[in-house]
Each structure stands twice: as structure tokens, then as C-alpha cells.
Motif scaffolding. Structure first.
Motif, short mmCIF file in Angstrom:
data_model
loop_
_atom_site.label_atom_id
_atom_site.label_comp_id
_atom_site.label_asym_id
_atom_site.label_seq_id
_atom_site.Cartn_x
_atom_site.Cartn_y
_atom_site.Cartn_z
N ALA A 117 -22.03 -29.90 54.03
CA ALA A 117 -20.77 -30.23 54.75
C ALA A 117 -20.61 -29.51 55.95
N LYS A 118 -19.84 -30.18 56.79
CA LYS A 118 -19.71 -29.49 57.95
C LYS A 118 -18.46 -28.55 57.94
N ALA A 119 -19.00 -27.09 58.67
CA ALA A 119 -18.20 -26.10 58.39
C ALA A 119 -16.74 -26.27 58.76
N PRO A 120 -16.35 -26.84 60.03
CA PRO A 120 -15.19 -26.92 60.31
C PRO A 120 -14.09 -27.84 59.18
N VAL A 121 -14.82 -29.04 58.85
CA VAL A 121 -14.18 -29.62 57.66
C VAL A 121 -13.91 -28.92 56.49
N LEU A 122 -14.99 -28.25 55.96
CA LEU A 122 -15.03 -27.30 54.86
C LEU A 122 -14.13 -26.03 54.82
N THR A 123 -13.93 -25.48 56.13
CA THR A 123 -12.95 -24.27 56.16
C THR A 123 -11.49 -24.79 56.37
N ASP A 124 -11.32 -25.87 56.98
CA ASP A 124 -9.89 -26.56 57.13
C ASP A 124 -9.50 -27.04 55.55
N TRP A 125 -10.20 -27.30 54.96
CA TRP A 125 -10.03 -27.92 53.50
C TRP A 125 -9.77 -26.73 52.61
N LEU A 126 -10.43 -25.71 52.63
CA LEU A 126 -10.21 -24.40 51.91
C LEU A 126 -8.73 -23.93 52.44
N ALA A 127 -8.51 -24.07 53.87
CA ALA A 127 -7.23 -23.46 54.24
C ALA A 127 -5.92 -24.22 53.76
N SER A 128 -6.34 -25.44 54.01
CA SER A 128 -5.10 -26.36 53.45
C SER A 128 -4.98 -26.00 51.67
N LEU A 129 -5.85 -26.04 50.94
CA LEU A 129 -5.88 -25.53 49.46
C LEU A 129 -5.02 -24.09 49.43
N GLU A 130 -5.61 -23.21 50.21
CA GLU A 130 -4.64 -21.79 50.13
C GLU A 130 -3.18 -22.22 50.82
N GLY A 131 -3.19 -22.98 51.65
CA GLY A 131 -1.47 -23.26 52.00
C GLY A 131 -0.81 -23.95 51.16
#
Length: 160
Positions: A117-131
Motif C-alpha cells: 500500500a502507499k504509506a499516506p493512504v495507509l496512515t490516513d486509513w488507520l487515522a480514520s479508524l482511530e477517529g
């Protein structure tokens, strides 16, 4: 001083006056170019830095606005009706990620893995899950040669 310069000028022939005049214009051009070129470069750099700062400010403002719109009831608590592994698979597929491993560990926990996966997409997805109220208990992100990253994580629903 001006009298000496005037005497010198009148002592020149017409051809010499033309040559001295052309040399003066060229010298003036070189001086103006030597001062003007760096000044133009400085203003161009300032404009580029300003444009980048405005873009950064816009991104930060958008993220602050998203954080301010946090739902009153977390999505993780509302997902109790659906299995956590199904919710994670659907959430990942909505943004183009493919879960290579998705194992539910009870009703409130799951272990997931993504091979590339592309790092920005992955980290944004994880951040949205945390949100949304999910908690990342363990996370391992491994860079790949092609510029992508791999990820394994253990997630659980919030409130536990």
C-alpha cells in the motif's frame, strides 16, 4: 571634477564618443543584470514558499475541521451488529486497500495485514479508524523496495 570629465569628452573624436557610449550602456546593463537577477530569484522563491505555506495551512485547516466533526457516538460502538473483520474489509476496500489477512479475534478484536500500500493512504486509513473509535494495539509497517509499505496490525473496538 565635472570640468575634467567634460574636457576629456570634448577631446574625443566622434567615433571614440560612440565607442565610449556603447561601453557605458553595456556596463550599465551588466550592473543592472547583476543586481536584478538575484532580486528576481529572491522574489520567485518567496512566492513559491508563500504558495506552499498557503497549501499547508489549507490542509491543516481541513484536518482540524474533520477532527471537530467527530461523531457523538463512535462508529466502533455502532458496529457491534457487524463483525469487526467484515467492517474492516469493507472500510479498506472503499479506499482501494486489500486486506491480505483479516482474522477476527473474538467480537471486538481483529488482526489484519496488507502486503502493499502507499504509506499516506495507509496512515490516513488507520487515522480514520482511530477517529471512529478503534484502537491500534500493535502496528508494524515495513517499507518495500518499490516505495510501498506492508503493514500488520491488531485492532480492537474502543470502549474495551
Amino acid at each position: 571634477m565635472t570640468e575634467k570629465l567634460q574636457n576629456w569628452w570634448t577631446g574625443l573624436s566622434g567615433r571614440e564618443r560612440w565607442l565610449v557610449g556603447i561601453a557605458g550602456v553595456l556596463a550599465l546593463g551588466v550592473i543592472l543584470w547583476g543586481i536584478g537577477r538575484p532580486a528576481v530569484a529572491v522574489f520567485a522563491d518567496l512566492e513559491a514558499e508563500h504558495r506552499a505555506a498557503v497549501e499547508r495551512e489549507g490542509r491543516v485547516a481541513a484536518k482540524v475541521q474533520l477532527l471537530a466533526q467527530r461523531p457523538a457516538k463512535s462508529v466502533a460502538v455502532a458496529v457491534d451488529a457487524a463483525a469487526i473483520d467484515q467492517y474492516l474489509a469493507q472500510s479498506a476496500s472503499e479506499i482501494g486497500l486489500t486486506l491480505d489477512r483479516n482474522e477476527a479475534r473474538g467480537q471486538r478484536q481483529a488482526t489484519i495485514a496488507i502486503a502493499t500500500a502507499k504509506a499516506p493512504v495507509l496512515t490516513d486509513w488507520l487515522a480514520s479508524l482511530e477517529g471512529q473509535g478503534f484502537v491500534v494495539d500493535q502496528l508494524t509497517i515495513t517499507p518495500a523496495v518499490d516505495g510501498t509499505v506492508g503493514m500488520t496490525a491488531e485492532l480492537r473496538k474502543g470502549g474495551q
